[in-house]
Design a protein around this motif. Sequence first.
Motif, PDB file in Angstrom:
ATOM      1  N   SER A 143      42.771 -79.851 -21.199  1.00 16.47           N
ATOM      2  CA  SER A 143      43.685 -79.585 -19.821  1.00 16.47           C
ATOM      3  C   SER A 143      43.095 -80.181 -18.565  1.00 16.47           C
ATOM      4  CB  SER A 143      43.808 -78.202 -19.690  1.00 16.47           C
ATOM      5  OG  SER A 143      43.084 -77.363 -19.039  1.00 16.47           O
ATOM      6  N   LEU A 144      41.675 -79.979 -18.450  1.00 20.71           N
ATOM      7  CA  LEU A 144      40.927 -80.850 -17.326  1.00 20.71           C
ATOM      8  C   LEU A 144      41.148 -82.058 -17.356  1.00 20.71           C
ATOM      9  CD1 LEU A 144      37.802 -78.775 -17.077  1.00 20.71           C
ATOM     10  CD2 LEU A 144      39.843 -78.518 -15.599  1.00 20.71           C
ATOM     11  N   PHE A 152      33.016 -88.105 -16.859  1.00 20.16           N
ATOM     12  CA  PHE A 152      31.700 -87.835 -16.613  1.00 20.16           C
ATOM     13  C   PHE A 152      31.496 -86.165 -16.495  1.00 20.16           C
ATOM     14  CE2 PHE A 152      28.130 -86.645 -13.879  1.00 20.16           C
ATOM     15  CZ  PHE A 152      27.081 -87.011 -14.678  1.00 20.16           C
ATOM     16  N   PHE A 153      32.303 -85.614 -15.917  1.00 24.00           N
ATOM     17  CA  PHE A 153      31.996 -84.569 -15.639  1.00 24.00           C
ATOM     18  C   PHE A 153      32.582 -83.403 -16.812  1.00 24.00           C
ATOM     19  CE2 PHE A 153      33.776 -80.217 -13.610  1.00 24.00           C
ATOM     20  CZ  PHE A 153      32.345 -79.715 -13.047  1.00 24.00           C
ATOM     21  N   LEU A 154      33.561 -84.017 -17.604  1.00 21.20           N
ATOM     22  CA  LEU A 154      33.811 -83.134 -18.960  1.00 21.20           C
ATOM     23  C   LEU A 154      32.608 -83.357 -19.783  1.00 21.20           C
ATOM     24  CD1 LEU A 154      37.510 -84.380 -19.142  1.00 21.20           C
ATOM     25  CD2 LEU A 154      36.917 -82.075 -18.417  1.00 21.20           C
ATOM     26  N   SER A 155      32.273 -84.473 -19.954  1.00 18.13           N
ATOM     27  CA  SER A 155      30.975 -84.729 -20.841  1.00 18.13           C
ATOM     28  C   SER A 155      29.912 -83.726 -20.429  1.00 18.13           C
ATOM     29  CB  SER A 155      30.452 -86.053 -20.694  1.00 18.13           C
ATOM     30  OG  SER A 155      31.129 -87.066 -20.861  1.00 18.13           O
ATOM     31  N   LEU A 156      29.605 -83.528 -19.144  1.00 26.11           N
ATOM     32  CA  LEU A 156      28.583 -82.630 -18.688  1.00 26.11           C
ATOM     33  C   LEU A 156      28.954 -81.113 -19.260  1.00 26.11           C
ATOM     34  CD1 LEU A 156      26.048 -83.084 -16.951  1.00 26.11           C
ATOM     35  CD2 LEU A 156      27.396 -82.050 -15.123  1.00 26.11           C
ATOM     36  N   ASP A 222      29.381 -91.351 -29.905  1.00 27.41           N
ATOM     37  CA  ASP A 222      29.417 -92.468 -29.146  1.00 27.41           C
ATOM     38  C   ASP A 222      29.007 -91.979 -27.470  1.00 27.41           C
ATOM     39  OD1 ASP A 222      29.279 -94.816 -27.620  1.00 27.41           O
ATOM     40  OD2 ASP A 222      31.313 -95.557 -28.242  1.00 27.41           O
ATOM     41  N   PRO A 223      27.951 -92.050 -27.140  1.00 26.19           N
ATOM     42  CA  PRO A 223      27.679 -91.726 -25.618  1.00 26.19           C
ATOM     43  C   PRO A 223      28.367 -92.380 -24.695  1.00 26.19           C
ATOM     44  CG  PRO A 223      25.610 -92.599 -26.780  1.00 26.19           C
ATOM     45  CD  PRO A 223      26.702 -92.804 -27.844  1.00 26.19           C
ATOM     46  N   ASN A 224      28.840 -93.450 -25.049  1.00 30.66           N
ATOM     47  CA  ASN A 224      29.614 -94.287 -24.053  1.00 30.66           C
ATOM     48  C   ASN A 224      31.250 -94.068 -23.965  1.00 30.66           C
ATOM     49  OD1 ASN A 224      27.302 -95.695 -23.279  1.00 30.66           O
ATOM     50  ND2 ASN A 224      27.855 -97.037 -25.116  1.00 30.66           N
ATOM     51  N   ALA A 225      31.577 -93.435 -25.043  1.00 28.25           N
ATOM     52  CA  ALA A 225      32.981 -92.949 -25.129  1.00 28.25           C
ATOM     53  C   ALA A 225      32.932 -91.513 -24.299  1.00 28.25           C
ATOM     54  CB  ALA A 225      33.818 -92.985 -26.358  1.00 28.25           C
TER      55      ALA A 225
END
Lengths: 226, 234
Positions: A143-144, A152-156, A222-225
Amino acid sequence: MRHEFLDKHSERAGPLHRLDARAKTVAVALILLGLNVLRMPPAWLGAAAAGLLLAAVIASRLPLGYVFRRAAVVLPFAVIIGAFLPFTTEGRAVWYPAAFGYGALVTAEGLRLYATVISKAYLSLAYVILLLATTPFRALLRSLAWFRVPAFFLSLLSFTYRYIFVLVDEIERLQRAWTARYFGRRRAAQFRALGPAVGALFVRSYERAERVWAAMLSRGYDPNAV
Amino acid sequence: MTYAVEIRDLTYTYPDGTAALAGVDLRVGEGTTFGLLGANGAGKSTLLLHLNGLLNANGAVAIFGEKITRGNVREIRRRLGLVFQDPDDMLFMPRLEDDVAFGPRNLGLAEGEVSERVKEALAAVGLSGQERRSPHHMSLGERRRASLAAALALRPDILVLDEPTANLDGRGRRELAAVLAALGGTQVIASHDLGFVEKLCSEVAVLAAGRVVASGPAEQILADEPLLREHGLV
Ligand SMILES: Nc1ncnc2c1ncn2[C@@H]1O[C@H](COP(=O)(O)OP(=O)(O)OP(=O)(O)O)[C@@H](O)[C@H]1O
Ligand SMILES: [Mg+2]
């Protein structure tokens, strides 16, 4: 290991659980905004927010202690950070504590503001816990993303969610090893051992986190996705 | 002939100066169940971390004839399923199904396909119906099989297991052996559990101090007691 996850109760079937995660996210965001936008919101607003929270928790059949006890972790921070407020707010003096020749003026307005800050912090966290307890974490992230929160914030967020258990696990292991060899008394010796124990905690958590990361890469992460 | 795994003169030194691998040569044929024997500290785990590019082999390792490069490492990680020594390193989700789905989701598969893979992998390790359990509340034997399922969900062509029987009791070992035997295919099993290796592996290599000191058919190596004794395996 017996730690719980943030969204432990999120799979129940209460009315809030069924609601779309986006609707809940917006609702909680609005409530947080409403609570925090005014420096000194009227008392009835706070009471309404607290009442609504209580109703929501009961309607969702969440254990009361789960939400209200957990939210209390913010209290020490709020109490300490706000501690200067009673002294620095202008208003009617109610108390003049003096020590070592220095004095400070405590005002009624200051005390009210202090209480308000603490309640705001407590209620805000309780609402966030309510959101987490009624929404699976993946649904929340989705949802975010829908609201265009940066990737980036979501991965965090998702890393915090995944890795928090590493720290909790290691703390539990150390605690167990510690109590197994603790025979009471000798407080000073205990505290001296605390330093190395905390050091070990960080080194072990770090190494464990590295292995978890390696295991994630092994399964195609995959750290880039996102 | 292309090998499933081919290693030529692989050396690796950890940043703190420990020389963990000192010139390893190894070939694993397709369809072989391969036992990598070695005492504690021989370098087994370090070697396995090179097989899917977690540690850089600088061209010393080829999987199905392809040297591991930046460009193909993701494809190699899909084809080679690595099961870690400690299942807790692989299980980090609140629910078993999410742990098993982690790999397929990284492949970008649709949710329908993901849940099919989860079902298939859990069935293969005998954990069907436990999708919603928290891996942290399962026994070690169950977690071992769960971590195996997490690797299987990618449908790998080679399965690599690091000390799969460590800390398992007799029943846990038998169950795991049965699961692996039923899976078949190319498998590399690092272990110092001779009984387990004997039951499953057709070929064996002995690793000691970062070098392969012997390799050959399992019956032959496992019967060579002086060799096993010299390298701390019996
Ligand atoms: N992160 C590290 N940093 C430094 N040295 C390491 C590290 N990991 C392993 N080593 C060292 O490298 C050598 C090989 O270790 P490795 O873990 O590969 O052995 P192993 O055969 O898997 O042993 P075990 O049976 O105990 O799992 C050992 O001497 C070990 O101390
Ligand atoms: Mg090892």
